[in-house]
Design an enzyme around this catalytic site. Structure first.
Site, short mmCIF file in Angstrom:
data_model
loop_
_atom_site.label_atom_id
_atom_site.label_comp_id
_atom_site.label_asym_id
_atom_site.label_seq_id
_atom_site.Cartn_x
_atom_site.Cartn_y
_atom_site.Cartn_z
N HIS A 234 -39.35 -6.78 13.01
CA HIS A 234 -39.70 -8.17 12.74
C HIS A 234 -40.64 -8.66 13.85
O HIS A 234 -40.36 -8.43 15.04
CB HIS A 234 -38.46 -9.07 12.80
CG HIS A 234 -37.41 -8.78 11.79
ND1 HIS A 234 -37.20 -9.59 10.69
CD2 HIS A 234 -36.48 -7.79 11.70
CE1 HIS A 234 -36.19 -9.11 9.98
NE2 HIS A 234 -35.72 -8.02 10.57
N HIS B 204 -37.96 -1.12 10.14
CA HIS B 204 -38.96 -2.18 10.29
C HIS B 204 -38.75 -2.94 11.58
O HIS B 204 -37.63 -2.99 12.11
CB HIS B 204 -38.91 -3.15 9.10
CG HIS B 204 -37.54 -3.73 8.85
ND1 HIS B 204 -36.55 -3.04 8.20
CD2 HIS B 204 -37.00 -4.92 9.18
CE1 HIS B 204 -35.45 -3.79 8.12
NE2 HIS B 204 -35.70 -4.93 8.73
P1 AMP Z 1 -33.14 -6.78 8.32
O1 AMP Z 1 -32.03 -7.74 7.96
O2 AMP Z 1 -33.44 -6.66 9.78
O3 AMP Z 1 -32.92 -5.44 7.65
O4 AMP Z 1 -34.46 -7.42 7.72
C1 AMP Z 1 -34.78 -7.40 6.37
C2 AMP Z 1 -35.78 -8.51 6.15
O5 AMP Z 1 -36.47 -8.24 4.95
C3 AMP Z 1 -35.17 -9.90 6.02
O6 AMP Z 1 -35.71 -10.77 7.01
C4 AMP Z 1 -35.57 -10.35 4.61
O7 AMP Z 1 -35.89 -11.70 4.52
C5 AMP Z 1 -36.78 -9.47 4.35
N1 AMP Z 1 -37.05 -9.17 2.95
C6 AMP Z 1 -36.17 -8.74 2.01
N2 AMP Z 1 -36.81 -8.53 0.84
C7 AMP Z 1 -38.11 -8.80 1.06
C8 AMP Z 1 -39.28 -8.79 0.25
N3 AMP Z 1 -39.22 -8.43 -1.05
N4 AMP Z 1 -40.46 -9.16 0.80
C9 AMP Z 1 -40.52 -9.53 2.09
N5 AMP Z 1 -39.46 -9.56 2.92
C10 AMP Z 1 -38.27 -9.22 2.41
#
Ligand code: AMP
Ligand code: ZN
Length: 137
Positions: A103, A101
């Protein structure tokens, strides 16, 4: 295609709730549940893949296009002053969800986010040595 243990695959399958803000053939984008700033969204490929190094080139392009689309909307519609795109590849790089993903983090003048490192001049010999290892195919 999907990983049954992956929360983003569950969002894609409609098994977990998400606030979707953009979709196309290859990607969806939804709001981050723990936003760094107002409007923080995540763009993911529909096909499960762990990270930057495993994502199919076409999916990578589609995710990048969608991230740019959202960055533009953040500026136009949320009056963001700037935008950070962030990808974490590997747990050493802070990745916590292992479905690739990007951000999209709208930035606002005076917001509290700071660079996670303090820029200072590096060791020239080590910069050159690392460059030699990185350069070329
Ligand atoms: P990363 O740490 O770069 O892998 O980013 C994962 C992101 O996913 C974090 O910013 C979390 O806040 C977000 N996240 C985790 N679970 C969910 C969810 N169910 N819906 C939306 N965002 C999420
Ligand atoms: Zn997944």
């Amino acid at each position: 295609m999907a990983d049954p243990d992956c929360i983003f695959c569950k969002i894609l399958a409609g098994e977990l709730p998400a606030t979707i803000v953009d979709e196309d053939e290859r990607t969806i984008a939804f709001m981050d549940i723990a936003p760094a700033t107002r409007g923080h969204a995540l763009v993911v490929p529909r096909v499960h893949t762990v990270d930057l190094l495993s994502v199919e080139p076409e999916d990578l392009r589609a995710v990048a296009d969608a991230a740019r689309r959202l960055a533009g909307r953040a500026k136009d519609r949320l009056s963001a002053d700037g935008v950070n795109l962030l990808n974490s590849c590997g747990s050493a790089a802070w990745q916590t969800v292992f479905h690739f993903h990007i951000h999209v983090i709208p930035r606002y003048d005076g917001d509290p986010l700071r660079l996670p490192w303090v820029p200072s001049p590096g060791d020239q010999a080590d910069i050159a040595a690392a460059a030699q290892e990185l350069a070329g195919r």
